[in-house]
Design an enzyme around this catalytic site. Structure first.
Site, PDB file in Angstrom:
ATOM      1  N   LYS A  16     -38.412   0.716 -39.281  1.00 34.17           N
ATOM      2  CA  LYS A  16     -39.614   1.535 -39.098  1.00 34.17           C
ATOM      3  C   LYS A  16     -39.246   2.982 -38.760  1.00 34.17           C
ATOM      4  O   LYS A  16     -38.270   3.510 -39.278  1.00 34.17           O
ATOM      5  CB  LYS A  16     -40.541   0.891 -38.065  1.00 34.17           C
ATOM      6  CG  LYS A  16     -40.919  -0.547 -38.434  1.00 34.17           C
ATOM      7  CD  LYS A  16     -42.042  -1.098 -37.600  1.00 34.17           C
ATOM      8  CE  LYS A  16     -42.360  -2.519 -38.045  1.00 34.17           C
ATOM      9  NZ  LYS A  16     -43.547  -3.057 -37.352  1.00 34.17           N
TER      10      LYS A  16
ATOM     11  N   HIS B 262     -46.932  -2.565 -46.665  1.00 30.11           N
ATOM     12  CA  HIS B 262     -46.803  -2.962 -45.262  1.00 30.11           C
ATOM     13  C   HIS B 262     -48.120  -2.709 -44.537  1.00 30.11           C
ATOM     14  O   HIS B 262     -48.826  -1.739 -44.812  1.00 30.11           O
ATOM     15  CB  HIS B 262     -45.657  -2.194 -44.586  1.00 30.11           C
ATOM     16  CG  HIS B 262     -45.302  -2.744 -43.243  1.00 30.11           C
ATOM     17  ND1 HIS B 262     -46.016  -2.447 -42.101  1.00 30.11           N
ATOM     18  CD2 HIS B 262     -44.317  -3.593 -42.849  1.00 30.11           C
ATOM     19  CE1 HIS B 262     -45.482  -3.084 -41.075  1.00 30.11           C
ATOM     20  NE2 HIS B 262     -44.447  -3.786 -41.504  1.00 30.11           N
TER      21      HIS B 262
ATOM     22  N   GLU C  16     -47.040 -11.167 -43.179  1.00 27.95           N
ATOM     23  CA  GLU C  16     -46.957 -10.577 -41.847  1.00 27.95           C
ATOM     24  C   GLU C  16     -48.346 -10.587 -41.215  1.00 27.95           C
ATOM     25  O   GLU C  16     -49.174  -9.728 -41.519  1.00 27.95           O
ATOM     26  CB  GLU C  16     -46.406  -9.147 -41.911  1.00 27.95           C
ATOM     27  CG  GLU C  16     -46.918  -8.312 -43.085  1.00 27.95           C
ATOM     28  CD  GLU C  16     -46.706  -6.821 -42.856  1.00 27.95           C
ATOM     29  OE1 GLU C  16     -45.866  -6.451 -42.036  1.00 27.95           O
ATOM     30  OE2 GLU C  16     -47.426  -6.041 -43.491  1.00 27.95           O
TER      31      GLU C  16
END
Length: 251
Positions: free
Chosen positions: A11, A95, A167
Site C-alpha cells: 500500500k 482494490h 477481500e
C-alpha cells in the site's frame, strides 16, 4: 492442481530506507518452492524492489495502473508499458480502497484489467463487500456483480491469465477476519459462477483471500478447498510474518 500464491500489498508505505530493510528481510526468508510469492510496493519503490530481490523467487507487481498500455499525456498516471519496463509482472486492479475511496467504477476496473493483459502482465482482480452489504445478505450478489463486469466485457477466457482476490472490505486493516468457512463460501461461489461458463477456467483459477491475513490464521484459511493463497496487507510489511504466511501456504 492450482499453485498457491501469496501476495503482499505494501500500500502507501515505505521509504527507501525501510524498503531496503524489508528487502533484506525477505532475502533471508526460506520460501517454499511450491508457492508463488509476489510483493506490490508503491510505484516509487518498484525499481528498488525489483533490483533488490533479483535472484530471489519473488515476483514484483504494481498496485495500480492507467487504463491504457501506451505512454501519453495523462499527468500522474503510469502506463502499463511503463510497468513492464520497470520489471512488474502483476498489477492489482479494483482494490476496494480504489473502488470506495477513489470512486473507481466497474467500467474503469474492466479497462485496467484489459490493459494489463494486453501488455502481457497478470491482473489480480479484487472483489469484495462492505460491512453494510454483508449485513444485508448481499455479499454474493456484490462479489458476483464485480466479477461479472469483467466476464461480460472480456469473456470468461480472460480469467485464464488472471488471479481473483476476495477481500471483505470490513476485514481490511480492522484486525477482523472472515472465518475460514465464511471465506470458503464466497470463494466457492466465485468458482461456481465461472464454472457455469467454463469448467476448466474455473478449476484453474486462483482465488486469494485478502482481509487481515496473519501467520496465525493463514494455515486454517489456506486449508479451505477453494482458497488458493492470500493477498496480505499489513502483515506483509514484516518479513518474518510474511515469510511465515508463505510457508503456511506451502503446507
Amino acid at each position: 492442481m492450482r499453485r498457491p500464491l501469496v501476495a503482499g500489498n505494501w500500500k502507501m508505505h515505505g521509504t527507501r530506507a525501510s524498503v531496503a530493510e524489508l528487502i533484506e528481510g525477505l532475502r533471508r526468508q526460506e520460501l517454499p518452492v511450491e508457492v508463488d510469492v509476489a510483493v506490490f510496493p508503491s510505484s516509487l519503490h518498484v525499481t528498488q524492489v525489483v533490483e533488490g530481490l533479483a535472484g530471489k523467487a519473488v515476483k514484483v507487481g504494481a498496485q495500480d495502473c492507467a487504463a491504457q498500455v501506451e505512454q501519453g499525456a495523462l499527468t500522474g498516471e503510469l502506463a502499463v508499458s511503463q510497468l513492464v519496463d520497470g520489471g512488474c509482472e502483476l498489477v492489482l486492479v479494483g482494490h476496494s480502497e480504489r473502488r470506495l475511496i477513489l470512486g473507481e467504477s466497474d467500467e474503469v476496473v474492466v479497462s485496467k484489467f484489459a490493459a494489463v493483459q494486453k501488455a502481457g502482465l497478470t491482473p489480480v482482480l479484487c472483489v469484495g463487500e462492505t460491512r453494510e452489504q454483508r449485513e444485508a445478505n448481499a455479499t454474493l450478489g456484490v462479489v458476483g456483480g464485480q466479477l461479472a463486469a469483467v466476464i461480460d466485457a472480456l469473456g470468461v477466457q480472460a480469467l485464464n491469465n488472471a488471479v481473483v482476490a476476495y477481500e471483505p472490505v470490513w476485514a481490511i486493516g480492522t484486525g477482523l477476519t472472515a472465518t475460514p468457512e465464511q471465506a470458503q463460501e464466497v470463494h466457492a461461489a466465485i468458482r461456481a459462477q465461472v464454472a457455469q461458463l467454463d469448467a476448466q477456467v474455473a478449476s484453474e483459477l486462483r482465488i486469494l483471500y485478502g482481509g487481515s491475513v496473519k501467520a496465525a490464521s493463514a494455515a486454517e484459511l489456506f486449508g479451505m478447498q477453494d482458497i488458493d493463497g492470500g493477498l496480505v496487507g499489513g502483515a506483509s510489511l514484516n518479513a518474518d510474518e510474511f515469510g511465515a504466511i508463505c510457508r503456511a501456504a506451502g503446507n
